[in-house]
Write a protein that holds these residues in place. Structure first.
Motif, PDB file in Angstrom:
ATOM      1  N   UNK A 289       0.785  -1.195  -0.018  1.00 52.41           N
ATOM      2  CA  UNK A 289       0.045   0.134   0.197  1.00 52.41           C
ATOM      3  C   UNK A 289       0.747   1.264   0.140  1.00 52.41           C
ATOM      4  N   UNK A 290       0.472   2.095  -0.696  1.00 50.86           N
ATOM      5  CA  UNK A 290       1.328   3.540  -0.849  1.00 50.86           C
ATOM      6  C   UNK A 290       0.550   4.627  -0.295  1.00 50.86           C
ATOM      7  N   UNK A 294       2.276   6.220  -4.777  1.00 50.71           N
ATOM      8  CA  UNK A 294       2.945   5.322  -5.596  1.00 50.71           C
ATOM      9  C   UNK A 294       4.670   5.618  -5.335  1.00 50.71           C
ATOM     10  N   UNK A 295       4.954   6.610  -4.544  1.00 47.32           N
ATOM     11  CA  UNK A 295       6.123   6.963  -4.464  1.00 47.32           C
ATOM     12  C   UNK A 295       6.841   6.051  -3.574  1.00 47.32           C
ATOM     13  N   UNK A 326      -3.788  13.058   0.587  1.00 48.47           N
ATOM     14  CA  UNK A 326      -3.235  11.760   0.427  1.00 48.47           C
ATOM     15  C   UNK A 326      -3.700  11.055  -0.756  1.00 48.47           C
ATOM     16  N   UNK A 327      -2.929  10.249  -1.569  1.00 47.73           N
ATOM     17  CA  UNK A 327      -3.333   9.488  -2.671  1.00 47.73           C
ATOM     18  C   UNK A 327      -2.832   8.028  -2.132  1.00 47.73           C
ATOM     19  N   UNK A 341       0.364  -3.670 -12.557  1.00 49.44           N
ATOM     20  CA  UNK A 341       0.879  -2.639 -13.373  1.00 49.44           C
ATOM     21  C   UNK A 341       0.471  -1.058 -12.944  1.00 49.44           C
ATOM     22  N   UNK A 342       1.370  -0.225 -13.062  1.00 52.70           N
ATOM     23  CA  UNK A 342       0.988   1.169 -12.748  1.00 52.70           C
ATOM     24  C   UNK A 342       0.045   1.778 -13.797  1.00 52.70           C
ATOM     25  N   UNK A 343       0.110   1.013 -15.222  1.00 55.27           N
ATOM     26  CA  UNK A 343      -0.858   1.716 -16.234  1.00 55.27           C
ATOM     27  C   UNK A 343      -1.754   0.555 -16.628  1.00 55.27           C
ATOM     28  N   UNK A 344      -2.933   1.174 -17.384  1.00 58.29           N
ATOM     29  CA  UNK A 344      -3.899   0.392 -18.042  1.00 58.29           C
ATOM     30  C   UNK A 344      -3.284   0.181 -19.469  1.00 58.29           C
TER      31      UNK A 344
END
Ligand code: MSS
Length: 366
Positions: A289-290, A294-295, A326-327, A341-344
């Protein structure tokens, strides 16, 4: 905001507070309603129908339902009563629409803009497909596909191939597939495919054929439009065609279900950040969990029972969030080492969105 749409009659028993009714054939579970008990209650489970729901009369005498089986050495029609004598298996699996997460595509693909709630983790009981095949003498030669056909009565005056719900999956998927009559301990409601449904664990929603009337082992994929042109991973701007990959196996994915305050504002203090993670055909090894988009990442704890590789796991991370924005994001890894993955993957119809960035939640701690 627009007034909430009422539940359609065939799904009138759903918990209206736990779902968003997009249309008479598309109902989504609210992100805040998933809870932490692994299995999704049937009255909160999403619904997606490509055709109008069949008449209630098909569940009046469930055991009399007929299934035609073809592509085996002794092809024939079996009643549900007879199927119940051939074997018994129970599987808990993630049922997820291929278009779950479509609502996060900036391209706004046509189709229901599902966010996370076109998914649930549910338990099915039925007879293993391999037991049925064995009882009918085994497969004939040269049948690399397992093809299921939905039992909807098709609208008159239209080429049936353009509307029929018929899907093919690789025959290997037969190993864990079942013909199910029970969902979460009760006869399958009509809305979810009763009296009999093909369950292909690890495969996206559309491959799980409701009110199945025919199961065939076939030399080719179905030429029904929903197979040949629909549900394909089509390049953005393009048109679906049989050369493109079809939506089949799901891959590793997770999302946070709490905190997801409706207005985005969270009271200061300690929170249990929790959500769900699943790996399609594989179990979950871990979830991170970030708290900073995601940093940096922290290992979350898997919580609750492990109901097998096709089920989702709940995860939790305790955190005390300082005031401000907060994200929150989650990123799962399956037991084969595949990382969410980070991206779709961009595609015309908004299928298979597993991007952790798209599923992140932005909250403001006041
Ligand atoms: N089946 C049939 N028969 N019909 C129809 O319409 N749909 C699909 C599946 N199956 C159909 C069928 C889809 S598409 C989905 S998701 C799913 O189902 C859903 O389920 P539910 O139970 O939740 O409603 Mo997408 O990929």
């Amino acid at each position: 905001p627009a007034a909430a749409k009422p539940l359609p009659g065939y799904a009138g028993w759903k918990n209206a507070d736990a779902v968003v009714v997009h249309s008479s054939t598309t109902i989504e579970t609210k992100r805040s309603a998933f809870g932490t008990s692994v299995v999704t209650p049937t009255n909160q489970l999403y619904v997606r129908n490509n055709l109008p729901t069949p008449s209630e009369s098909i569940v009046a005498d469930r055991d009399a339902w007929q299934l035609q089986v073809a592509g085996v050495r002794q092809p024939r029609t079996l009643s549900l009563r007879e199927l119940k004598t051939l074997g018994l298996e129970t599987v808990t699996m993630v049922l997820q629409c291929s278009g779950n997460g479509r609502g996060f595509f900036p391209s706004k693909p046509s189709g229901t803009p599902w966010t996370v709630g076109a998914a649930g983790c549910v338990t099915w009981s039925g007879v293993p497909v391999r037991d049925v095949v064995q009882a009918l003498g085994g497969l004939i030669d040269g049948v690399p596909y397992m093809t299921g056909t939905g039992g909807e009565v098709l609208p008159a005056g239209i080429d049936p191939k353009t509307v029929i719900v018929e899907r093919s999956v690789p025959v290997a998927a037969m190993q864990d597939a079942i013909l199910a009559w029970e969902l979460n301990g009760e006869p399958i409601p009509l809305a979810h495919g009763g009296p009999l449904r093909l369950i292909v664990p690890g495969y996206t929603g559309v491959n799980n054929i409701k009110y199945i009337k025919q199961l065939a082992f076939t030399p080719k994929e179905s030429d029904a439009r929903i197979m040949s042109h629909g549900y394909r991973i089509t390049p953005p701007g393009g048109k679906g065609d049989p050369s493109q990959p079809s939506v089949q196996e799901m891959s590793v994915k997770s999302w946070i279900n709490s905190p997801v305050p409706e207005d985005g504002t969270q009271a200061a203090g300690t929170v249990q950040i929790h959500g769900v993670a699943f790996g399609g055909l594989h179990g979950i090894k871990g979830v991170e969990v970030s708290l900073d988009g995601g940093k940096t990442w922290r290992a979350a704890r898997l919580v609750g029972p492990d109901m097998g590789k096709y089920a989702w796991r709940q995860f939790v991370l305790q955190a005390t969030l300082p005031k401000g924005k907060h994200v929150l994001a989650s990123r799962a890894t399956d037991d084969q080492g595949n990382v969410q993955p980070e991206t779709r993957g961009e595609n015309q119809s908004g299928y298979n969105n597993t991007s952790w960035a798209d599923h992140a939640v932005t909250i403001t701690v006041a």
